[in-house]
Design a protein around this motif. Structure first.
Motif, PDB file in Angstrom:
ATOM      1  N   LYS A 804       0.828  -1.204   0.000  1.00 51.62           N
ATOM      2  CA  LYS A 804       0.000   0.000   0.000  1.00 51.62           C
ATOM      3  C   LYS A 804       0.865   1.257   0.000  1.00 51.62           C
ATOM      4  N   SER A 808       1.024   4.006  -2.927  1.00 53.00           N
ATOM      5  CA  SER A 808       0.759   5.401  -2.568  1.00 53.00           C
ATOM      6  C   SER A 808       1.847   6.323  -3.115  1.00 53.00           C
ATOM      7  N   GLU A1005      -3.660  -6.802   0.625  1.00 56.12           N
ATOM      8  CA  GLU A1005      -4.083  -5.459   1.008  1.00 56.12           C
ATOM      9  C   GLU A1005      -4.436  -4.697  -0.253  1.00 56.12           C
ATOM     10  N   PRO A1007      -4.627  -1.880  -2.713  1.00 58.17           N
ATOM     11  CA  PRO A1007      -3.995  -0.561  -2.862  1.00 58.17           C
ATOM     12  C   PRO A1007      -5.048   0.520  -2.980  1.00 58.17           C
ATOM     13  N   ASP A1008      -4.635   1.722  -2.617  1.00 64.70           N
ATOM     14  CA  ASP A1008      -5.570   2.835  -2.717  1.00 64.70           C
ATOM     15  C   ASP A1008      -6.061   2.970  -4.140  1.00 64.70           C
TER      16      ASP A1008
END
Length: 1009
Positions: A804, A808, A1005, A1007-1008
Motif C-alpha cells: 500500500k 501510494s 491489502e 492498494p488505494d
C-alpha cells in the motif's frame, strides 16, 4: 526453501471486496432505474437499454468496489451509473435513431444528476471499459470502444480548458472587466472569477466559429487562430473607455506606422499566428456576425468612430452597433440560441461552461504544469491533460536548454509558456521552416533514388501519397459530420507539411548513410517498405502533434500506416538526430512516445517485437504462440488505399511487398504469423539480453543503425559481433528498457527513502527478470514488474514496507496510471494450482502472489544469498561457444545518475530552475542554509510571500562580494547526457547481507484506488 516458507507466498487474510453494509445488486438496480426515469426523464426504450446494461454489469460493479473512485459504495455506484448511461447513449445511437426529444441527453446532464465532475469521469472511465469490455462486445459488437470516443472527448475537454484560460488571460490583458448594468470596473474581478458581457460575447462567437467553421478538425492551432481573430474583433468594437491599454503607446500592439497601428500584424507577432490564416478566420467570424446577429458590415476605412482612431483600417470590417448597450444583450441571447440549435444532441459537453471556471462540472480551478504535490482534484485534471509530464522526466528533452537548434523558436518573450502558446510556437516552426520546402524530392535526394539497383522514385512518391492520404483523408468522418472546403484544405495542408518533412529528413539520412564509414550503401534502406512507412508515420505524427488534433491522436498513425509501436521505435532516435531544427516541444513529444512504446505498447499483443523475439530467443516461441502475441503481416499499400478510400489515380502500381523476415535469400523463414517453434533449427539459442554497455550496441549506433534495424531479422548484424539483426535490435530495445527502469526505480526509491543498496538490488532484479524471466513482461506494463520487484526486494531485505505504501508513492509519480496496479493481464497456465483458466485482468497483488513470486522466487533466493555478488567478477569473455554465459549472470550495479539539466524560466533574464530531488530538500532547508533557498510552499520567514523570499535572497547574495563576468552554463549536464548515463557501469558490486529466513509473504491489502 522450507514448506513453511513456500506456503507463506500465498495470500493471507484476504479482505472482502465488499463490506457487509453495502446494499445488494437489486437495490442498486432499483436506484438506477429511478435515476433514468425520474432524474433524466428517459423514455421507455432508452431506460430499458440502460437498465439491461446495468443488470448485465452489476456483478462487475460489486466485484470491483475497491478500484473505482475513492472506494465508498455510494460514490462507486454513481460512477457506474454514469458509465452505463454514457455507454448506452453513445453506442445505442449507432443502432437506432432516437424518435423523440425525450431521448435527448448529454454527458453534461449525466454528470450533473450523478454529481460527478468531468475530470473524475475521464479518470475512472478506463476501469469500466476494462472490466465490462466483454459484456459490451457481446451487446454492441467488437468495435464498441471506437464508438465511445472517450479519448477524443477527453482531448477536446483538455483543449477547451487550455483555450478558455488562454482567452481569459488575453482578454484581461487588453480590457477592463465591466458589469453590464453600470458599465463600471469590477474591483477584484481578476480573482473573483467574474466574466463580463464582452468577455462572454467573445467566447460565444468563438464557439460559433467552432460549430460552423471548424466542423471537423478542431485542432488546437486552428482554434487558437479563431480566438485571436475574435480578439481582433473585440479590440476594434469594444468602447475605448473599457480598454486596458493606450493604442498609441502600448507595447501590446507593437506594429505601428504612420498609417496607424496594424492590429492583425501586432496580434500575429504577439501570439505567433499567421496573418493569412488570421485574416481568413476573421472573415469567417465576420460572416457569422452577419448571418447570426443580422448586423450590417461596413469597411472600417469608411467609418469614423473613437474605437478605430489610430488604427490601420485597410481590410478590416466594422459593425456599427455590435458592442452598444442596446444590442449587446440581444446579441448574447442570439448567440446562445444559435449554439443550442447547432449542437442539439450533437455534443457531449456544453462548451459554454468553460467560460465559468467555478462551474462544479469542471471539477477544478486551475491547471499546473509539471507540479507533483497537488490536491486531489487538481491531480486528476493533470492526469488526464498530461499523462506523461515531460518536464519532470529525466529522459526529456533530448537537448540542452541552451541548444542552438532551438534558439530560433523559443517562443514570445512576453509570455510564460502555456500549452497553447507552446503549440503556436511549434506551428510557427512548421510554417517558417518546413512549409517553404519543395513538395517533390530535391535534386540530391532524386540522385539517391536513381542510384539504387533500380530507380525507386515512382515507388517512393506513390507510397508517400497513399500513406499520407490514409492519415489525412479528405473524407474522414464524412459519414457523420460531413465535409467542407475548410476540412479538405486543412487535410491537404497537413499532408504537404508531413510530405516535406519526410523528404527533408530522408535526404539527411541518405546523406549520412552514404558515407564510407556506413558502408556507402543506401539501397537497402530506400528499398525497404517498413522503413519508409515508419518515416512517414513519424513525420505525420509530428505534424499532428504540432496542431494537436482531436480526431487523429496517437497511435492512430500506426493503424493507418500498417506498422506497430516497435517498428516506430526504431526511427525515433535517428529522426531527431537528423533533423537538427526540430523544436524542443516536438523532441519532447517523440521522447514521450518512446517512453510509451517502451513501457507498454511494444509489449502488447500484435507487436512486431515478438516476431523478432522468437528469432533472438527461440525458447520463448511456445509462450508467445500460446498467448497469441505475434503481429499480423504488414498490409499492402493497395489494402491501405482501399480501406481508407485513398485515390490512387495516376500512380504506378508497386510490386508485391516482400516482408523483411523473408527477404534473406539464404533462409526459408516462414511467415511471421506462423507458429515459430522451428526457429530452434535456424539459430542456436543464446542469452541475448546483454549489458547495455556492450561494445556491439555502440558499434551498431556508430555504423548503420537503420540498416541493421530494418534488415531481415535472421541476417548477420552488419556491425559484426556474431549476432543476427534480431538479436542486435533486441539488445538496443532492452538497453532502453533498462535505462527507463533505472530512472523510475531511482525516483520511486527516493520517495520511499530507501537506501542505495535496496535500489541496486531492485534494479538488478529487474535486469535479471528481463533476461531470464522475459515472459513476465508479455502483454504487461513494465511498471507492474518494477513495483513487484520493489516489494519482493523489500521482503528479503526485511524492510517495514507495505504494498500500500509503494502504491501510494507510485501514485505521485508523474507517469502514474491507475490501471498499472488495478489491472494486470494474466493468461492462466493450464496447470495452475488455483484451477483458473483463460485470460483476465487482476489487481497487482493477485498478480504478485499467483504469477510473479512463483516465477521470480529463485532469483530472489539467489539475490538474498549473495550468489550474484560472488559471480560479479566473472568476465564476459568466459562464455561457451553458443553465446550463453555459464553459471549465474553477472550483477550490474545501479548507475550514478546526474541531476536534470536546468530549465530556463525567463526569456529576458538568465534564470534557470532545476527540479529538486526529495533527498536533497532536507539538506537545503537545514537551519544553516535555509536562508539561501526559496522552495515552493516553504517560506524563508513566516507569513512571507515567494516574491519577498526571492527579493530577500537576492539582497542577501548581492550584499557580499560582486562576481564579475557572464554566467557560463556550458558545464551544465544536459538531459541527453542524463539519458545516456543510465547504462550500468562496471565499477562496483552489489553488497549483500545475510538473512536467517526468506519470507516473501504478502498480506492481501487493496492498494488505494
Amino acid at each position: 526453501m522450507s514448506s513453511k516458507s513456500a506456503k507463506a507466498v500465498d495470500m493471507e487474510d484476504v479482505k472482502p471486496l465488499i463490506g457487509s453494509s453495502v446494499d445488494d445488486g437489486d437495490a442498486m438496480e432499483a436506484r438506477f432505474a429511478d435515476l433514468c426515469k425520474s432524474r433524466l426523464s428517459l423514455d421507455e426504450s432508452v431506460s430499458r437499454a440502460a437498465i439491461t446494461l446495468f443488470r448485465e454489469t452489476k456483478h462487475l460493479l460489486l466485484a470491483n468496489m475497491s478500484v473505482i473512485g475513492s472506494g465508498t459504495p455510494e460514490e462507486i455506484e454513481r460512477f457506474w451509473s454514469a458509465f452505463v448511461l454514457y455507454t448506452v447513449k453513445r453506442l445505442r445511437e449507432g443502432k437506432e435513431k432516437q424518435e423523440s426529444e425525450e431521448n435527448v441527453f448529454s454527458l453534461c446532464q449525466i454528470l450533473r444528476v450523478t454529481k460527478l465532475s468531468v475530470v473524475d469521469f475521464f479518470k475512472e472511465m478506463p476501469q469500466f471499459c476494462l472490466k465490462a469490455g466483454h459484456v459490451l462486445s457481446g451487446i454492441y459488437g467488437a468495435n464498441w470502444e471506437k464508438g465511445l470516443e472517450t479519448k477524443e472527448l477527453q482531448a477536446n475537454f483538455v483543449h477547451l480548458i487550455h483555450l478558455s484560460k488562454y482567452y481569459k488571460s488575453a482578454y484581461m490583458e487588453f480590457f477592463i472587466p465591466t458589469s453590464f448594468n453600470d458599465r463600471k470596473q469590477i474591483s477584484g474581478s481578476r480573482s473573483s472569477g467574474y466574466v463580463s458581457d464582452y468577455h462572454r460575447f467573445g467566447w460565444l462567437l468563438f464557439l460559433a466559429l467552432r460549430v460552423h467553421a471548424f466542423s471537423r478538425f478542431k485542432d488546437l492551432v486552428t482554434c487558437t487562430n479563431g480566438l485571436v481573430s475574435i480578439l481582433a474583433i473585440l479590440i476594434i468594437h469594444i468602447p475605448v473607455r473599457f480598454r486596458n491599454f493606450n493604442i498609441c503607446t502600448s507595447q501590446l500592439l507593437a506594429k505601428k506606422s504612420n498609417r496607424g497601428v496594424d492590429i492583425l500584424e501586432s496580434l500575429c507577432l504577439k501570439y505567433d499566428t499567421s496573418k493569412e490564416e488570421l485574416r481568413v478566420t476573421m472573415e469567417k467570424a465576420n460572416k457569422l456576425i452577419i448571418d447570426i446577429l443580422k448586423k450590417k458590415p461596413f469597411p472600417a476605412s469608411e467609418c469614423k468612430t473613437e474605437s478605430l482612431e489610430n488604427i490601420y483600417t485597410e481590410g478590416l470590417t466594422y459593425f456599427e452597433d455590435l458592442m452598444e448597450d442596446k444590442s449587446l444583450l440581444s446579441s448574447l441571447i442570439m448567440l446562445e440560441k444559435d449554439y443550442d440549435d447547432a449542437v442539439h444532441n450533437k455534443v457531449e459537453l456544453d462548451e459554454r461552461v468553460f467560460v465559468n471556471e467555478g462551474d462544479s462540472l469542471l471539477g477544478t480551478e486551475s491547471l499546473s504544469g509539471g507540479a507533483i504535490n497537488l490536491s486531489s482534484s487538481k491531480r486528476k485534471l493533470e492526469m488526464i491533460t498530461s499523462p506523461v509530464k515531460t518536464i519532470t522526466s529525466p529522459r526529456s528533452p533530448l537537448c540542452s536548454p541552451m541548444s542552438p537548434a532551438n534558439s530560433s523558436f523559443t517562443g514570445n518573450s512576453k509570455f510564460t509558456p502555456t500549452p497553447v502558446s507552446t503549440a503556436m510556437t511549434t506551428a510557427k516552426w512548421l510554417r517558417n521552416v518546413i512549409s517553404p520546402l519543395p513538395s517533390n524530392p530535391s535534386g540530391e535526394l532524386g540522385r539517391f533514388f536513381s542510384s539504387c539497383d533500380k530507380d525507386v522514385t515512382n515507388e517512393i512518391t506513390r507510397r508517400a501519397s497513399i500513406i499520407l492520404g490514409a492519415i489525412f483523408p479528405n473524407s474522414y468522418l464524412g459519414e457523420r459530420s460531413g465535409t467542407s472546403v475548410m476540412d479538405n484544405l486543412w487535410a491537404e495542408q497537413r499532408k504537404m507539411e508531413a510530405l516535406k518533412l519526410y523528404y527533408r529528413v530522408l535526404e539527411a539520412i541518405c546523406r549520412a548513410e552514404s558515407q564510407p564509414s556506413n558502408g556507402n550503401n543506401v539501397n537497402s534502406l530506400l528499398t525497404n517498405e517498413r522503413f519508409h512507412r515508419c518515416m512517414l508515420a513519424c513525420s505525420a505524427e509530428l505534424v499532428l502533434a504540432t496542431h494537436k488534433t482531436v480526431t487523429m491522436m496517437f497511435p492512430a498513425v500506426l493503424e493507418r500506416t500498417g506498422i506497430t509501436a516497435y517498428d516506430l521505435s526504431k526511427v525515433i532516435e535517428g529522426f531527431v538526430r537528423h533533423e537538427e531544427s526540430l523544436p524542443k516541444e516536438l523532441r519532447r513529444h517523440l521522447n514521450n512516445l518512446e517512453e510509451r512504446l517502451l513501457e507498454s505498447m511494444a509489449w502488447e499483443k500484435g507487436s512486431s517485437m515478438y516476431n523478432s523475439l522468437i528469432i533472438a530467443k527461440p525458447a520463448l516461441a511456445a509462450e508467445i504462440n500460446r498467448i497469441g502475441l505475434l503481429a499480423d503481416p504488414m498490409p499492402s499499400l493497395d489494402a491501405i488505399a482501399m480501406n481508407h478510400n485513398v485515390p490512387a489515380a495516376g500512380l504506378l502500381p508497386l510490386p508485391a511487398i516482400k516482408h523483411e523476415i523473408s527477404s534473406d535469400k539464404n533462409s526459408g523463414t516462414p511467415s511471421p504469423k506462423r507458429l515459430c517453434t522451428e526457429y530452434r533449427n535456424v539459430l542456436v539459442e543464446r542469452n541475448f539480453f546483454t549489458s547495455p554497455t556492450k561494445d556491439r550496441v555502440s558499434s551498431l549506433k556508430s555504423r548503420s543503425a537503420f540498416q541493421s534495424a530494418f534488415a531481415s531479422p535472421t541476417r548477420p548484424n552488419p556491425a559484426g559481433g556474431g549476432e543476427t539483426c534480431a538479436e542486435a535490435g533486441m539488445n538496443v530495445f532492452n538497453s532502453k528498457i533498462l535505462k527507463l527502469a533505472a530512472v523510475r526505480v531511482r525516483n520511486l526509491a527516493e520517495r520511499l527513502h530507501l537506501s542505495q543498496q535496496v535500489v541496486e538490488r531492485v534494479y538488478f532484479l529487474v535486469e535479471q527478470i528481463l533476461s531470464l524471466k522475459t515472459t513476465l513482461f508479455f502483454n504487461r506494463h513494465i511498471d507492474q514488474i518494477f513495483l513487484c520487484s520493489l516489494y519482493g526486494v523489500a521482503k528479503i531485505s526485511q524492510l517495514n514496507l507495505t504494498f500500500k505504501e509503494i502504491i501510494s508513492s507510485y501514485r505521485r509519480q508523474p507517469h502514474c496510471k491507475p490501471q498499472v496496479f488495478r489491472s494486470v493481464f494474466i493468461a492462466w497456465p493450464l496447470t495452475h494450482h488455483s484451477g483458473r483458466t483463460g485470460k483476465e485482468h487482476v489487481d497487482i497483488i493477485t498478480f504478485y502472489n499467483e504469477i510473479f513470486i512463483p516465477s521470480v522466487r529463485p532469483l530472489l533466493v539467489d539475490l538474498d544469498s549473495g550468489v550474484f555478488t560472488s559471480n560479479h567478477n566473472r568476465l564476459e569473455d568466459n562464455k561457451i561457444a553458443d553465446g550463453q554465459c555459464p553459471g549465474t549472470p553477472r550483477a550490474c550495479p545501479f548507475p550514478s545518475l546526474p541531476d536534470m539539466s536546468p530549465k530556463k524560466v525567463s526569456a529576458g533574464h538568465n534564470i534557470y530552475v532545476s527540479p529538486l530531488r526529495s533527498s536533497k530538500k532536507d539538506i537545503l532547508l537545514s537551519p544553516s542554509s535555509k536562508s539561501y533557498y526559496a522552495c515552493i510552499g516553504e517560506s524563508t520567514h513566516a507569513y512571507q510571500s515567494p516574491s519577498k523570499d526571492l527579493k530577500a535572497i537576492n539582497n542577501h547574495l548581492n550584499s557580499g562580494r560582486k562576481v564579475c563576468g557572464k554566467l557560463n552554463f556550458e558545464g551544465l549536464v544536459s538531459d541527453s547526457l542524463v539519458a545516456g548515463s543510465l547504462c550500468p557501469q562496471n565499477s562496483s558490486s552489489i553488497p549483500s547481507s545475510s538473512f536467517t529466513r526468506l519470507n516473501l509473504a504478502l498480506k492481501y491489502e487493496q492498494p488505494d484506488a
